[in-house]
Scaffold this active site. Structure first.
Site, PDB file in Angstrom:
ATOM      1  N   TYR A  18     -12.704  -3.229  -2.425  1.00  0.00           N
ATOM      2  CA  TYR A  18     -13.105  -3.095  -1.019  1.00  0.00           C
ATOM      3  C   TYR A  18     -14.629  -3.005  -0.890  1.00  0.00           C
ATOM      4  CZ  TYR A  18      -8.277  -2.559   0.679  1.00  0.00           C
ATOM      5  OH  TYR A  18      -6.959  -2.770   1.036  1.00  0.00           O
ATOM      6  N   LYS A  34       0.830  -1.209   0.000  1.00  0.00           N
ATOM      7  CA  LYS A  34       0.000   0.000   0.000  1.00  0.00           C
ATOM      8  C   LYS A  34       0.870   1.268   0.000  1.00  0.00           C
ATOM      9  CE  LYS A  34      -3.774  -2.339   2.472  1.00  0.00           C
ATOM     10  NZ  LYS A  34      -4.660  -2.324   3.674  1.00  0.00           N
ATOM     11  N   ASN A  40      -1.706  -0.219   7.068  1.00  0.00           N
ATOM     12  CA  ASN A  40      -1.126  -1.468   7.578  1.00  0.00           C
ATOM     13  C   ASN A  40      -0.300  -2.178   6.505  1.00  0.00           C
ATOM     14  OD1 ASN A  40      -3.167  -2.295   5.943  1.00  0.00           O
ATOM     15  ND2 ASN A  40      -4.366  -3.335   7.525  1.00  0.00           N
ATOM     16  N   PHE A  86     -15.321   4.519   7.306  1.00  0.00           N
ATOM     17  CA  PHE A  86     -13.932   4.765   6.902  1.00  0.00           C
ATOM     18  C   PHE A  86     -13.679   4.538   5.407  1.00  0.00           C
ATOM     19  CE2 PHE A  86     -14.156   0.336   8.474  1.00  0.00           C
ATOM     20  CZ  PHE A  86     -13.661  -0.359   7.374  1.00  0.00           C
ATOM     21  N   ARG A 108      -1.097 -14.720   4.319  1.00  0.00           N
ATOM     22  CA  ARG A 108      -1.875 -14.038   5.372  1.00  0.00           C
ATOM     23  C   ARG A 108      -1.171 -14.186   6.728  1.00  0.00           C
ATOM     24  NH1 ARG A 108      -6.354 -10.684   4.228  1.00  0.00           N
ATOM     25  NH2 ARG A 108      -7.156 -11.261   6.262  1.00  0.00           N
ATOM     26  N   HIS A 153      -2.114  -5.460   1.355  1.00  0.00           N
ATOM     27  CA  HIS A 153      -3.326  -6.233   1.100  1.00  0.00           C
ATOM     28  C   HIS A 153      -2.899  -7.622   0.675  1.00  0.00           C
ATOM     29  CE1 HIS A 153      -7.018  -7.813  -0.470  1.00  0.00           C
ATOM     30  NE2 HIS A 153      -6.303  -8.225  -1.511  1.00  0.00           N
ATOM     31  N   THR A 184      -5.216  -7.561  10.695  1.00  0.00           N
ATOM     32  CA  THR A 184      -5.539  -6.261  10.086  1.00  0.00           C
ATOM     33  C   THR A 184      -5.051  -5.083  10.936  1.00  0.00           C
ATOM     34  OG1 THR A 184      -7.510  -7.313   9.167  1.00  0.00           O
ATOM     35  CG2 THR A 184      -7.446  -4.910   9.116  1.00  0.00           C
ATOM     36  N   ARG A 208       2.992  -6.802   9.543  1.00  0.00           N
ATOM     37  CA  ARG A 208       2.227  -5.690  10.124  1.00  0.00           C
ATOM     38  C   ARG A 208       2.655  -5.414  11.568  1.00  0.00           C
ATOM     39  NH1 ARG A 208      -3.665  -7.404   7.604  1.00  0.00           N
ATOM     40  NH2 ARG A 208      -3.671  -6.022   5.794  1.00  0.00           N
TER      41      ARG A 208
HETATM   42  N1  UDP Z   1      -9.628  -0.927   7.239  1.00  0.00           N
HETATM   43  C1  UDP Z   1      -9.787   0.298   7.884  1.00  0.00           C
HETATM   44  N2  UDP Z   1     -10.534   0.362   9.035  1.00  0.00           N
HETATM   45  C2  UDP Z   1     -11.135  -0.757   9.561  1.00  0.00           C
HETATM   46  C3  UDP Z   1     -10.992  -1.983   8.894  1.00  0.00           C
HETATM   47  C4  UDP Z   1     -10.235  -2.024   7.741  1.00  0.00           C
HETATM   48  O1  UDP Z   1      -9.264   1.315   7.429  1.00  0.00           O
HETATM   49  O2  UDP Z   1     -11.797  -0.641  10.617  1.00  0.00           O
HETATM   50  C5  UDP Z   1      -8.819  -0.997   6.024  1.00  0.00           C
HETATM   51  C6  UDP Z   1      -7.432  -1.604   6.288  1.00  0.00           C
HETATM   52  O3  UDP Z   1      -6.476  -0.970   5.459  1.00  0.00           O
HETATM   53  C7  UDP Z   1      -7.631  -3.053   5.841  1.00  0.00           C
HETATM   54  C8  UDP Z   1      -8.565  -2.850   4.655  1.00  0.00           C
HETATM   55  O4  UDP Z   1      -9.463  -1.829   5.071  1.00  0.00           O
HETATM   56  O5  UDP Z   1      -6.403  -3.669   5.514  1.00  0.00           O
HETATM   57  C9  UDP Z   1      -9.364  -4.073   4.267  1.00  0.00           C
HETATM   58  O6  UDP Z   1     -10.015  -4.586   5.394  1.00  0.00           O
HETATM   59  P1  UDP Z   1     -10.108  -6.159   5.676  1.00  0.00           P
HETATM   60  O7  UDP Z   1     -11.086  -6.332   6.775  1.00  0.00           O
HETATM   61  O8  UDP Z   1     -10.350  -6.879   4.396  1.00  0.00           O
HETATM   62  O9  UDP Z   1      -8.656  -6.489   6.277  1.00  0.00           O
HETATM   63  P2  UDP Z   1      -7.379  -7.221   5.636  1.00  0.00           P
HETATM   64  O10 UDP Z   1      -7.893  -8.340   4.781  1.00  0.00           O
HETATM   65  O11 UDP Z   1      -6.607  -6.191   4.858  1.00  0.00           O
HETATM   66  O12 UDP Z   1      -6.589  -7.715   6.826  1.00  0.00           O
HETATM   67 MG    MG Z   2      -9.321  -8.349   3.298  1.00  0.00          MG
END
Ligand code: UDP
Ligand code: MG
Length: 155
Positions: free
Chosen positions: A52, A12, A115, A60, A88, A118, A94, A105
């Site tokens: 997304y 990112k 973070n 957000f 992962r 992706h 996350t 992370r």
């Molecule tokens: N995100 C955020 N606020 C939140 C949850 C997610 O800004 O409360 C953002 C964060 O960058 C995250 C992305 O949205 O990586 C996608 O969310 P997801 O739940 O899919 O998490 P990931 O798969 O990236 O761990």
């Molecule tokens: Mg995700």
């Protein structure tokens, strides 16, 4: 039985700004994932609406999209045994403050949305993300002398 899978990783804009490209790519290389595609993409609003979509109704969402368009992202397809889950695990939770120590992370980030990474979270997500971000001729097949350690009998 382990499957050979492909998974999509995006580094990112915080990773680009913080000069962490080499560090992050290095961690995936050292783990034993094979890079089968890699390029910069400047994400568009349309791409992010799709990518997304599960967050479209969240407060957000607008900020997340804006953040993801601050710079190009580095998009990769990584191949390996159970690559989706393996990646992962290396990436971590996350929320970087809740992520296990040793994950990218946890070790290198403090916040959401910034973070760093992706990573596809399922075979279906991986298949649609490969299509979303890559053309067929951007995906490469090649042999590495280390393949037998990482894909084969392990010896
Ligand atoms: N995100 C955020 N606020 C939140 C949850 C997610 O800004 O409360 C953002 C964060 O960058 C995250 C992305 O949205 O990586 C996608 O969310 P997801 O739940 O899919 O998490 P990931 O798969 O990236 O761990
Ligand atoms: Mg995700």
């Amino acid at each position: 039985m382990a499957d050979i899978q492909r998974t999509v990783v995006l580094i990112k804009p915080d990773g680009i700004q913080r000069d962490l490209l080499g560090e992050i790519v290095g961690r995936f290389e050292r783990k034993g994932l094979k890079i089968v595609a890699m390029k910069f993409i400047h994400l568009t609003d349309d791409m992010l609406e799709e990518h997304y979509a599960h967050h479209a109704s969240k407060p957000f969402f607008a900020g997340l999209k804006k953040f993801m368009m601050q710079t190009p992202v580095c998009a990769m397809v990584l191949e390996g045994l159970d690559a989706i889950e393996s990646v992962r695990k290396v990436v971590g939770a996350t929320n970087p403050r809740a992520a296990d120590a040793g994950t990218i992370r946890a070790d290198l980030a403090m916040n959401v949305p910034s973070n760093l990474i992706h990573a596809s979270d399922s075979p279906d997500a991986s298949a649609s993300e490969v299509k979303r971000f890559f053309k067929d001729d951007e995906l490469f097949r090649y042999e590495k002398i280390t393949d037998r350690y990482q894909f084969g009998e392990g010896i």
